[in-house]
Design a protein around this motif. Structure first.
Motif, PDB file in Angstrom:
ATOM      1  N   ALA A   2       0.819  -1.206   0.000  1.00 29.67           N
ATOM      2  CA  ALA A   2       0.000   0.000   0.000  1.00 29.67           C
ATOM      3  C   ALA A   2       0.855   1.259   0.000  1.00 29.67           C
ATOM      4  O   ALA A   2       0.358   2.344   0.293  1.00 29.67           O
ATOM      5  CB  ALA A   2      -0.937   0.004   1.205  1.00 29.67           C
ATOM      6  N   ASN A   3       2.117   1.127  -0.332  1.00 27.23           N
ATOM      7  CA  ASN A   3       3.028   2.264  -0.446  1.00 27.23           C
ATOM      8  C   ASN A   3       2.851   2.885  -1.834  1.00 27.23           C
ATOM      9  O   ASN A   3       3.241   2.283  -2.836  1.00 27.23           O
ATOM     10  CB  ASN A   3       4.466   1.787  -0.247  1.00 27.23           C
ATOM     11  CG  ASN A   3       5.479   2.908  -0.379  1.00 27.23           C
ATOM     12  OD1 ASN A   3       5.140   4.047  -0.684  1.00 27.23           O
ATOM     13  ND2 ASN A   3       6.742   2.583  -0.150  1.00 27.23           N
ATOM     14  N   PRO A   4       2.280   4.085  -1.943  1.00 22.08           N
ATOM     15  CA  PRO A   4       2.036   4.667  -3.265  1.00 22.08           C
ATOM     16  C   PRO A   4       3.304   4.953  -4.053  1.00 22.08           C
ATOM     17  O   PRO A   4       3.275   4.986  -5.284  1.00 22.08           O
ATOM     18  CB  PRO A   4       1.262   5.949  -2.949  1.00 22.08           C
ATOM     19  CG  PRO A   4       1.549   6.253  -1.523  1.00 22.08           C
ATOM     20  CD  PRO A   4       1.772   4.947  -0.856  1.00 22.08           C
ATOM     21  N   VAL A   5       4.442   5.143  -3.368  1.00 22.48           N
ATOM     22  CA  VAL A   5       5.703   5.328  -4.089  1.00 22.48           C
ATOM     23  C   VAL A   5       6.077   4.039  -4.799  1.00 22.48           C
ATOM     24  O   VAL A   5       6.494   4.046  -5.966  1.00 22.48           O
ATOM     25  CB  VAL A   5       6.823   5.781  -3.132  1.00 22.48           C
ATOM     26  CG1 VAL A   5       8.165   5.843  -3.850  1.00 22.48           C
ATOM     27  CG2 VAL A   5       6.496   7.134  -2.524  1.00 22.48           C
ATOM     28  N   TYR A   6       5.923   2.922  -4.111  1.00 19.35           N
ATOM     29  CA  TYR A   6       6.178   1.621  -4.752  1.00 19.35           C
ATOM     30  C   TYR A   6       5.285   1.428  -5.963  1.00 19.35           C
ATOM     31  O   TYR A   6       5.749   1.005  -7.035  1.00 19.35           O
ATOM     32  CB  TYR A   6       5.954   0.498  -3.740  1.00 19.35           C
ATOM     33  CG  TYR A   6       5.865  -0.876  -4.366  1.00 19.35           C
ATOM     34  CD1 TYR A   6       6.988  -1.483  -4.919  1.00 19.35           C
ATOM     35  CD2 TYR A   6       4.652  -1.557  -4.430  1.00 19.35           C
ATOM     36  CE1 TYR A   6       6.910  -2.735  -5.512  1.00 19.35           C
ATOM     37  CE2 TYR A   6       4.565  -2.810  -5.011  1.00 19.35           C
ATOM     38  CZ  TYR A   6       5.690  -3.398  -5.558  1.00 19.35           C
ATOM     39  OH  TYR A   6       5.612  -4.633  -6.149  1.00 19.35           O
ATOM     40  N   LEU A   7       4.016   1.765  -5.844  1.00 24.73           N
ATOM     41  CA  LEU A   7       3.074   1.562  -6.944  1.00 24.73           C
ATOM     42  C   LEU A   7       3.316   2.528  -8.091  1.00 24.73           C
ATOM     43  O   LEU A   7       2.905   2.263  -9.220  1.00 24.73           O
ATOM     44  CB  LEU A   7       1.637   1.696  -6.426  1.00 24.73           C
ATOM     45  CG  LEU A   7       1.239   0.628  -5.401  1.00 24.73           C
ATOM     46  CD1 LEU A   7      -0.147   0.916  -4.844  1.00 24.73           C
ATOM     47  CD2 LEU A   7       1.286  -0.755  -6.021  1.00 24.73           C
ATOM     48  N   ALA A   8       3.992   3.639  -7.825  1.00 24.60           N
ATOM     49  CA  ALA A   8       4.349   4.567  -8.891  1.00 24.60           C
ATOM     50  C   ALA A   8       5.597   4.111  -9.635  1.00 24.60           C
ATOM     51  O   ALA A   8       5.808   4.479 -10.792  1.00 24.60           O
ATOM     52  CB  ALA A   8       4.562   5.968  -8.326  1.00 24.60           C
ATOM     53  N   ILE A   9       6.437   3.309  -8.967  1.00 24.64           N
ATOM     54  CA  ILE A   9       7.684   2.832  -9.574  1.00 24.64           C
ATOM     55  C   ILE A   9       7.481   1.503 -10.301  1.00 24.64           C
ATOM     56  O   ILE A   9       7.949   1.314 -11.426  1.00 24.64           O
ATOM     57  CB  ILE A   9       8.775   2.662  -8.493  1.00 24.64           C
ATOM     58  CG1 ILE A   9       9.090   4.003  -7.822  1.00 24.64           C
ATOM     59  CG2 ILE A   9      10.036   2.055  -9.086  1.00 24.64           C
ATOM     60  CD1 ILE A   9       9.736   5.011  -8.720  1.00 24.64           C
ATOM     61  N   ALA A  10       6.785   0.574  -9.666  1.00 18.90           N
ATOM     62  CA  ALA A  10       6.571  -0.759 -10.242  1.00 18.90           C
ATOM     63  C   ALA A  10       5.305  -0.754 -11.085  1.00 18.90           C
ATOM     64  O   ALA A  10       4.232  -0.402 -10.592  1.00 18.90           O
ATOM     65  CB  ALA A  10       6.466  -1.789  -9.118  1.00 18.90           C
TER      66      ALA A  10
END
Length: 251
Positions: free
Chosen positions: A68-76
């Motif tokens: 649920a980390n939006p930074v992770y979801l923006a990168i992957a």
């Protein structure tokens, strides 16, 4: 009047009788059937049964990173996330969930998990127009440079040589490195572990985000510290059979 009283007494019995006729004996009522495991397509159930044990309830993080980390979801991207769910990461604690890879989930169930993770927990503008490093490496890492870069960005929290400090845990131990892939290390360096207070690649030094090359070099340095046989803290001499005690000899 008596006829009316009899009718009023009969009405509840008739209602009960008619209700019973709606579902023949031996047949389940509509909506009472239990779905087979491979037919479940509800995200909450799928995530709690297959993902939450490692990634935490509501994807907030646990033994593994927070999904649920939006930074992770923006990168992957979606393709990368789906591939990890379906095929797992060999040699790490991440198993394959697709039936085609020996798991228990259908393609439709994996699609639900992948799409719902992104639709529920991603956030537009989370990168604030930052020049984000790529999810997968595009450069060649150098372990020697990585050691120097580690001292600049990471040592203040993770301690000398990655052996742990007052602010963060050890990250160079052989057991830890045996359970995480190079891509896993890279992902953590880029997106951080916000649930544990670890910043993303922009927050280690204020106003000085890590470059793609620096991230790649740190991963190369950490990977160089893996050992062939992890989890063996004792030397070969200590693994020998213990000698008899003096009491045993006297007996």
């Amino acid at each position: 009047m008596k006829a009316l009283q009899h009718l009023c007494m009969f009405a509840p019995l008739a209602a009960i009788f008619l209700a019973g006729c709606g579902a023949p004996h031996g047949q389940p009522r509509i909506g009472s059937e239990v779905l087979a495991p491979n037919e479940v397509l509800e995200f909450g159930h799928l995530f709690s049964e297959n993902c939450a044990a490692c990634h935490g309830a509501e994807g907030k993080g646990g033994a593994a990173i927070a999904l649920a980390n939006p930074v992770y979801l923006a990168i992957a991207d979606e393709v990368s996330i789906r591939k990890v769910i379906a095929q797992g990461v060999p040699g790490t604690a991440m198993p394959a969930f697709a039936q085609s890879a020996g798991g228990m989930l259908t393609d439709a169930q994996i699609d639900v998990i992948t799409k719902e993770i992104r639709s529920r927990w991603s956030r537009r503008g989370i990168l604030d127009a930052a020049s984000a490093p790529p999810y997968t490496p595009e450069l060649t890492g150098d372990a020697q440079r990585g050691e120097a870069t580690y001292k600049t960005y990471c040592e203040s929290c993770h301690g000398l040589a990655g052996r742990g400090g007052q602010k963060a845990s050890a990250i160079s131990g052989d057991s830890f490195l045996a359970l995480v892939s190079d891509q896993g290390l890279r992902t953590i360096v880029i997106v951080g572990r916000p649930e544990l207070g670890a910043p993303d690649w922009r927050g280690n030094l204020p106003g000085r985000p890590m470059s793609d090359q620096e991230i790649t070099d740190i991963v190369a340095w950490l990977a160089s510290r893996r050992v062939p046989n992890p989890g063996q803290p004792y030397s070969a001499s200590n693994n020998a059979q213990p000698q008899e005690s003096e009491d045993a000899k006297r007996k």
